[in-house]
Design a protein around this motif. Sequence first.
Motif, PDB file in Angstrom:
ATOM      1  N   LEU A   1       1.115  -1.284  -0.128  1.00 35.38           N
ATOM      2  CA  LEU A   1       0.044  -0.053   0.108  1.00 35.38           C
ATOM      3  C   LEU A   1       0.842   1.273   0.070  1.00 35.38           C
ATOM      4  O   LEU A   1       1.731   1.330   0.704  1.00 35.38           O
ATOM      5  CB  LEU A   1      -0.966   0.161   1.163  1.00 35.38           C
ATOM      6  CG  LEU A   1      -2.148   0.943   1.288  1.00 35.38           C
ATOM      7  CD1 LEU A   1      -3.089   0.550   0.125  1.00 35.38           C
ATOM      8  CD2 LEU A   1      -2.643   0.995   2.630  1.00 35.38           C
TER       9      LEU A   1
ATOM     10  N   ASP B   1      -1.732   5.468  -3.693  1.00 32.10           N
ATOM     11  CA  ASP B   1      -2.738   4.558  -4.050  1.00 32.10           C
ATOM     12  C   ASP B   1      -3.889   5.110  -3.792  1.00 32.10           C
ATOM     13  O   ASP B   1      -4.453   5.406  -2.807  1.00 32.10           O
ATOM     14  CB  ASP B   1      -2.441   3.209  -3.253  1.00 32.10           C
ATOM     15  CG  ASP B   1      -3.230   2.156  -3.875  1.00 32.10           C
ATOM     16  OD1 ASP B   1      -4.369   2.243  -4.587  1.00 32.10           O
ATOM     17  OD2 ASP B   1      -2.820   0.839  -3.657  1.00 32.10           O
ATOM     18  N   PRO B   2      -5.007   5.160  -4.987  1.00 31.37           N
ATOM     19  CA  PRO B   2      -6.560   5.626  -4.998  1.00 31.37           C
ATOM     20  C   PRO B   2      -7.067   4.689  -3.557  1.00 31.37           C
ATOM     21  O   PRO B   2      -8.176   5.078  -2.995  1.00 31.37           O
ATOM     22  CB  PRO B   2      -6.953   5.438  -6.092  1.00 31.37           C
ATOM     23  CG  PRO B   2      -5.807   5.407  -7.185  1.00 31.37           C
ATOM     24  CD  PRO B   2      -4.779   4.697  -6.301  1.00 31.37           C
ATOM     25  N   SER B   3      -6.692   3.372  -3.681  1.00 27.03           N
ATOM     26  CA  SER B   3      -7.352   2.767  -2.691  1.00 27.03           C
ATOM     27  C   SER B   3      -7.007   2.836  -1.118  1.00 27.03           C
ATOM     28  O   SER B   3      -7.401   1.889  -0.267  1.00 27.03           O
ATOM     29  CB  SER B   3      -7.223   1.015  -2.820  1.00 27.03           C
ATOM     30  OG  SER B   3      -6.025   0.653  -2.748  1.00 27.03           O
TER      31      SER B   3
ATOM     32  N   LYS C   1      -7.306   5.007   1.127  1.00 27.45           N
ATOM     33  CA  LYS C   1      -8.323   5.532   2.351  1.00 27.45           C
ATOM     34  C   LYS C   1      -9.266   4.239   2.521  1.00 27.45           C
ATOM     35  O   LYS C   1      -9.719   3.823   3.615  1.00 27.45           O
ATOM     36  CB  LYS C   1      -9.046   6.584   1.707  1.00 27.45           C
ATOM     37  CG  LYS C   1      -8.094   7.795   1.759  1.00 27.45           C
ATOM     38  CD  LYS C   1      -9.037   9.224   1.570  1.00 27.45           C
ATOM     39  CE  LYS C   1      -9.238   9.149   0.052  1.00 27.45           C
ATOM     40  NZ  LYS C   1      -9.949  10.420  -0.396  1.00 27.45           N
ATOM     41  N   ASP C   2      -9.818   3.437   1.442  1.00 23.40           N
ATOM     42  CA  ASP C   2     -10.595   2.332   1.776  1.00 23.40           C
ATOM     43  C   ASP C   2      -9.942   1.363   2.440  1.00 23.40           C
ATOM     44  O   ASP C   2     -10.382   0.797   3.489  1.00 23.40           O
ATOM     45  CB  ASP C   2     -10.982   1.925   0.359  1.00 23.40           C
ATOM     46  CG  ASP C   2     -11.773   2.860  -0.359  1.00 23.40           C
ATOM     47  OD1 ASP C   2     -12.474   3.820   0.129  1.00 23.40           O
ATOM     48  OD2 ASP C   2     -12.178   2.586  -1.768  1.00 23.40           O
ATOM     49  N   ALA C   3      -8.677   0.957   2.167  1.00 23.46           N
ATOM     50  CA  ALA C   3      -7.977   0.003   2.862  1.00 23.46           C
ATOM     51  C   ALA C   3      -7.791   0.293   4.165  1.00 23.46           C
ATOM     52  O   ALA C   3      -7.951  -0.679   5.123  1.00 23.46           O
ATOM     53  CB  ALA C   3      -6.734  -0.170   2.180  1.00 23.46           C
TER      54      ALA C   3
ATOM     55  N   ASP D   1     -10.938  -0.294   6.341  1.00 20.59           N
ATOM     56  CA  ASP D   1     -11.343  -1.553   6.550  1.00 20.59           C
ATOM     57  C   ASP D   1     -10.462  -1.924   7.690  1.00 20.59           C
ATOM     58  O   ASP D   1     -10.958  -2.882   8.535  1.00 20.59           O
ATOM     59  CB  ASP D   1     -11.075  -2.447   5.377  1.00 20.59           C
ATOM     60  CG  ASP D   1     -12.154  -2.389   4.306  1.00 20.59           C
ATOM     61  OD1 ASP D   1     -13.174  -1.775   4.587  1.00 20.59           O
ATOM     62  OD2 ASP D   1     -11.934  -2.780   2.927  1.00 20.59           O
TER      63      ASP D   1
ATOM     64  N   GLN E   1     -16.924   6.339   0.761  1.00 21.05           N
ATOM     65  CA  GLN E   1     -15.972   7.135   1.307  1.00 21.05           C
ATOM     66  C   GLN E   1     -16.358   8.493   1.155  1.00 21.05           C
ATOM     67  O   GLN E   1     -16.824   8.984   0.273  1.00 21.05           O
ATOM     68  CB  GLN E   1     -14.479   6.892   0.788  1.00 21.05           C
ATOM     69  CG  GLN E   1     -13.941   5.422   0.682  1.00 21.05           C
ATOM     70  CD  GLN E   1     -13.877   5.047   2.201  1.00 21.05           C
ATOM     71  OE1 GLN E   1     -13.138   5.702   2.821  1.00 21.05           O
ATOM     72  NE2 GLN E   1     -14.650   4.050   2.783  1.00 21.05           N
TER      73      GLN E   1
END
Length: 227
Positions: A185, A189-191, A193-195, A198, A218
């Motif tokens: 990570l 990486d656009p993901s 915040k999501d990661a 979680d 989000q």
Amino acid sequence: MPSSSLKPPQQERSRKGEKALLQAGLKGIETRGVAGLNMADVAAEAKASIGSLYFRFGDKSQFVEAVLAVALKEFQDRGFALCETAEREKWPQRRILEGWVAVVVTSVRERRSLVRELISHMATRPDAWKPIHERRRQLEDRLLSVLSARSSSGRNPAREMRLRIGLQVVAATVINMVVVDPGPLRINDPSAKDALCDLLFSFIGAPTTNAKGKAAPQHKAVRSKKA
């Protein structure tokens, strides 16, 4: 921090001059690092004299600490702004935490060069961490007060401690992505915040998906009015 014996500027012109110097310091550290920061260049960038720079801040070390204080306040303003918005609009707890993670990721991403330089600078200066810890505690206390207001069961010390630990893990992971960048990570990486959401929700025992089985939406980081 600047010496406590130094009086805050009283006149508008003086305040603007100090702000210009600090902003030039932020730019200088981000582009050249703390070691490469040249006080004469800072003064020139701020359209000030080198004498006024040293008169106001004393020396380079005190100036760097003042620049750090500015960066910390920027983050703190964003955090308080998010809490105020969440309180006013009665956000649910999940949205508040998603917004909080977004603030952390966005703030560090935007200032990643500065963050990397200042952490390296403070590695041999333990006292320099004190204002960071203090501001973090202030923000966490404010966040927890907003979250508890949205809870039907009120404040729960055990749950709050678990949440504080979760927030610490998120913040440490974001800093690690900037300073060490071990992957997989990464801060851009656009993901990210999501990661991290979680990760936080899993740690505190909250579902990582909504009732329909989809990832919870989000929310953009709330910027302070001063940012």
